[in-house]
Design an enzyme around this catalytic site. Structure first.
Site, PDB file in Angstrom:
ATOM      1  N   LYS A  99       0.883  -1.170   0.000  1.00  0.00           N
ATOM      2  CA  LYS A  99       0.000   0.000   0.000  1.00  0.00           C
ATOM      3  C   LYS A  99       0.919   1.217   0.000  1.00  0.00           C
ATOM      4  O   LYS A  99       1.650   1.468   0.956  1.00  0.00           O
ATOM      5  CB  LYS A  99      -0.909   0.012   1.229  1.00  0.00           C
ATOM      6  CG  LYS A  99      -1.873   1.198   1.197  1.00  0.00           C
ATOM      7  CD  LYS A  99      -2.604   1.398   2.499  1.00  0.00           C
ATOM      8  CE  LYS A  99      -3.431   2.666   2.396  1.00  0.00           C
ATOM      9  NZ  LYS A  99      -3.766   3.220   3.718  1.00  0.00           N
ATOM     10  N   GLY A 187     -10.855   8.462   6.587  1.00  0.00           N
ATOM     11  CA  GLY A 187     -11.902   9.392   6.993  1.00  0.00           C
ATOM     12  C   GLY A 187     -13.219   8.769   7.384  1.00  0.00           C
ATOM     13  O   GLY A 187     -14.081   9.448   7.962  1.00  0.00           O
ATOM     14  N   ASN A 208      -9.489   2.026   9.699  1.00  0.00           N
ATOM     15  CA  ASN A 208      -8.574   1.804  10.815  1.00  0.00           C
ATOM     16  C   ASN A 208      -9.066   2.497  12.082  1.00  0.00           C
ATOM     17  O   ASN A 208      -9.607   1.884  12.985  1.00  0.00           O
ATOM     18  CB  ASN A 208      -7.167   2.265  10.446  1.00  0.00           C
ATOM     19  CG  ASN A 208      -6.097   1.887  11.465  1.00  0.00           C
ATOM     20  OD1 ASN A 208      -4.914   2.014  11.204  1.00  0.00           O
ATOM     21  ND2 ASN A 208      -6.477   1.398  12.639  1.00  0.00           N
TER      22      ASN A 208
END
Length: 261
Positions: A99, A187, A208
């Site tokens: 990532k 977000g 997360n």
């Protein structure tokens, strides 16, 4: 018919990816990720203590035959740092997945489009399956797909902000044009926002902080699992079209007439 998420030729039943940062305890991390049903877990390689092999780190708390590890380059401010970290991640984990995060600004944590594009091209050339974290920029998303990225990962809003999806118009364009999976990342605060992303046609979401910092992370992990399932089911079912005028939901013909007085 299979409705699997396919990334770099690998199939997944869950469309929820989860992170391992900001958990209060390792026990909460493991339990909440298990409750989420996620199969892909992202780990910040630069934040692991790799010097002390006697000390357990995040990698030691999971069965990697069960989960797919997605190392990330969090903490990298330049393309060169990200490339170095990706190479280190491959050595440590044995995975060619990465990532990609290139974030030069520590205040707003917005990704650098130029550095991300530069690093992505070089990492693809080195055999990495690159999942780049980007602003919701349709032009950049197309360019990253063109250089061979395995997904694009547009942000919903700033990392850890809990502001939900502030970029939906741009995300819809990315979804409409993408030939690789679109993963809405950053977000999201509540499961309804994950559902909204999936309803719009996003292939997955990454969550997360919303799980890690919840009062009950395991319950929130399960709630996100259900939100993602609902969103994907709604997308597959096909929503009704938007109209400017109302449409009666009961019959407009064959109505009973009032009896004459």
């Amino acid at each position: 018919m299979s409705d699997a998420l396919i990334i770099d030729g690998k199939e997944f039943g869950s469309r929820l990816m989860v992170g391992t940062g900001r958990h209060r305890t390792m026990r909460e991390m493991v339990d909440s990720i298990e409750a989420s049903g996620a199969e892909i877990i992202t780990v910040a390689i630069r934040r692991l203590d790799l010097d002390n092999l006697e000390e357990k780190n995040i990698l030691d708390y999971f069965d990697w035959d069960k989960y797919t590890i997605l190392p990330n380059t969090a903490g990298c401010q330049t393309a060169e740092e990200a490339i170095f970290t990706a190479r280190l991640a491959r050595e440590v984990t044995g995975s060619n997945w990465i990532k990609l995060e290139v974030i030069p600004d520590s205040t707003y944590l917005l990704p650098d489009p130029v550095g991300t594009y530069e690093a992505a091209g070089r990492l693809v050339d080195e055999g990495f399956a690159v999942l780049p974290y980007i602003h919701a920029d349709p032009v950049l998303a197309r360019k990253l797909e063109d250089v061979g990225c395995a997904t694009v990962m547009p942000l919903g809003s700033a990392i850890g902000s809990g502001q939900g999806i502030q970029t939906m118009d741009e995300i819809r364009i990315i979804i409409a044009e993408a030939g690789v999976p679109v993963v809405v990342d950053a977000g999201l605060a509540v499961p309804s926002e994950a559902s909204q992303a999936l309803e719009a046609g996003a292939d997955a979401v990454l969550v997360n902080t919303a799980i890690a910092q919840a009062a009950d992370p395991s319950a929130m992990g399960e709630a996100f699992r259900l939100g993602v399932l609902a969103g994907r089911m709604a997308y597959n079912a096909g929503r009704i079209e938007r109209k400017n005028l109302a449409t009666a939901s009961s019959p407009t013909v064959g109505l009973a007439s009032a009896a004459p007085i």
